[in-house]
Design an enzyme around this catalytic site. Structure first.
Site, PDB file in Angstrom:
ATOM      1  N   GLU A 136       0.835  -1.198   0.000  1.00 48.66           N
ATOM      2  CA  GLU A 136       0.000   0.000   0.000  1.00 48.66           C
ATOM      3  C   GLU A 136       0.875   1.256   0.000  1.00 48.66           C
ATOM      4  OE1 GLU A 136      -4.014   1.307   2.304  1.00 48.66           O
ATOM      5  OE2 GLU A 136      -2.309   0.862   3.599  1.00 48.66           O
ATOM      6  N   LYS A 139      -8.737   3.443  -2.775  1.00 47.53           N
ATOM      7  CA  LYS A 139      -9.266   2.859  -1.543  1.00 47.53           C
ATOM      8  C   LYS A 139     -10.619   3.493  -1.230  1.00 47.53           C
ATOM      9  CE  LYS A 139      -7.568   1.663   3.107  1.00 47.53           C
ATOM     10  NZ  LYS A 139      -6.399   1.781   4.013  1.00 47.53           N
ATOM     11  N   CYS A 189      -5.199  -2.892   2.404  1.00 49.24           N
ATOM     12  CA  CYS A 189      -5.184  -2.890   3.860  1.00 49.24           C
ATOM     13  C   CYS A 189      -6.547  -3.249   4.455  1.00 49.24           C
ATOM     14  CB  CYS A 189      -4.679  -1.521   4.330  1.00 49.24           C
ATOM     15  SG  CYS A 189      -4.140  -1.438   6.049  1.00 49.24           S
TER      16      CYS A 189
END
Length: 347
Positions: free
Chosen positions: A53, A135, A169
């Site tokens: 990430e 995200k 994540c």
């Protein structure tokens, strides 16, 4: 258009997961590092290489260590070293993928206007940027730095190595997001993580045991291979982010817990030590997907649509809409993408 028809590459597919310390707040050095790692993975036979990430320009660890006022010293530098999705830095990385004939999933901080996003670029083995996703919801203090994505960022792509998806994540703790990916027939999933370095011993939810378990659960729950790259915090990172001994205790060196899992839960690569840098490799046998799905397919024979259904708004959330046509309001189930339909088909 449904997308659950399986694609099965001929023979095993070798994949690579990078465990490395980023070149913190240095875009040019970070791009050069990515290009070198692409070449290394390809030279070892990998057809996919995945990065952690926000690997470029590194995860903004300052947000977990002190006050917003203290962290402002990093804000402009971080923005200056973020990439755009259509700029020359990403094109340099894409050219390396094409030159070496390898697919890439790259985590990076994306700059768009005055905002930043936690993004993942999908690049194919010809060097084409297939897509860039964001995200959906940055986690906790990440929201002080990054904006959020929308339904169009839930993506699975047909590639020569199979149906490829990715999340960042703690998106792996969003059950509906994962279920949408399962419904699209995901076969290889990239789970990109930062290092598991912060608050070690004080916050189990941020540690390696919980978060590697999330990658494992995604593999077994969705019957998909999971390639889970994870970064490392080394001396350079600790020196950058930690100006007191207390902060060095909050953000420890190490934290690299890269893993590769099979669709029935097998660990397919020997892990590195958490403070080592390197690349994990595994050869994926796609026949394992059929074996795993014969036991439990959550969007097929193991589902109960008479009891539970997912409504999924896959449209981009545009902030400016032309006055020539009214904005689309999602008010009826017919406006939403049913499970099993690729979102980009309806955008």
């Amino acid at each position: 258009m449904t997308t659950t028809e399986p694609v099965r590459p001929r023979g095993p597919v070798r994949v690579a997961a990078v465990q490395a310390e980023p070149k913190w707040l240095d875009l040019d050095a970070g791009v050069a590092q990515v290009v070198d790692l692409i070449a290394e993975a390809a030279a070892n036979g990998a057809r996919l290489v995945a990065f952690s990430e926000t690997f470029v320009p590194g995860y903004p660890w300052w947000i977990w260590l002190d006050s917003p006022a203290w962290g402002m010293q990093f804000v402009a530098r971080y923005a200056d070293n973020a990439m755009t999705r259509d700029g020359e830095h990403l094109q340099r990385i894409a050219a390396a993928a094409g030159r070496h004939g390898i697919h890439v999933v790259l985590g990076f901080a994306e700059k768009a206007g005055g905002s930043l996003y936690m993004s993942q670029a999908f690049i194919d083995d010809t060097g084409a940027v297939i897509s860039v996703r964001r995200k959906l919801k940055p986690t906790h203090v990440e929201r002080t730095v990054f904006g959020e994505g929308d339904g169009s960022d839930v993506q699975v792509h047909d590639t020569r190595i199979g149906r490829l998806g990715a999340l960042n994540c703690w998106e792996h703790f969003q059950p509906l997001t994962k279920y949408a990916l399962y419904s699209m027939g995901e076969q290889i999933h990239v789970a990109s993580w930062p290092s598991f370095s912060v608050y070690r011993g004080a916050a189990s939810a941020l540690g390696p045991q919980v978060n590697t378990a999330a990658s494992l659960v995604h593999a077994v729950e969705g019957q998909t291979f999971v390639v889970a790259p994870c970064a490392v915090v080394g001396q350079a990172g600790q020196d950058l982010w930690c100006d007191t001994e207390q902060k060095r205790q909050l953000l420890r060196q190490g934290g690299g817990f890269t893993r590769i899992y099979g669709p029935e839960g097998t660990e397919l690569a020997e892990p590195l030590a958490e403070d080592d840098e390197g690349i994990l490799y595994a050869d994926l046998d796609f026949s394992l997907i059929a074996v795993a799905k014969s036991a439990a397919d959550p969007v097929g024979h193991y589902s109960r649509p008479d009891v539970f259904q997912l409504l999924f708004n896959a449209r981009p959330n545009r902030v400016v809409v032309s006055g020539e046509r009214p904005p689309v309001e999602v008010t009826e189930p017919s406006d939403l993408v049913p499970v099993g339909e690729h979102p980009l088909e309806r955008v």
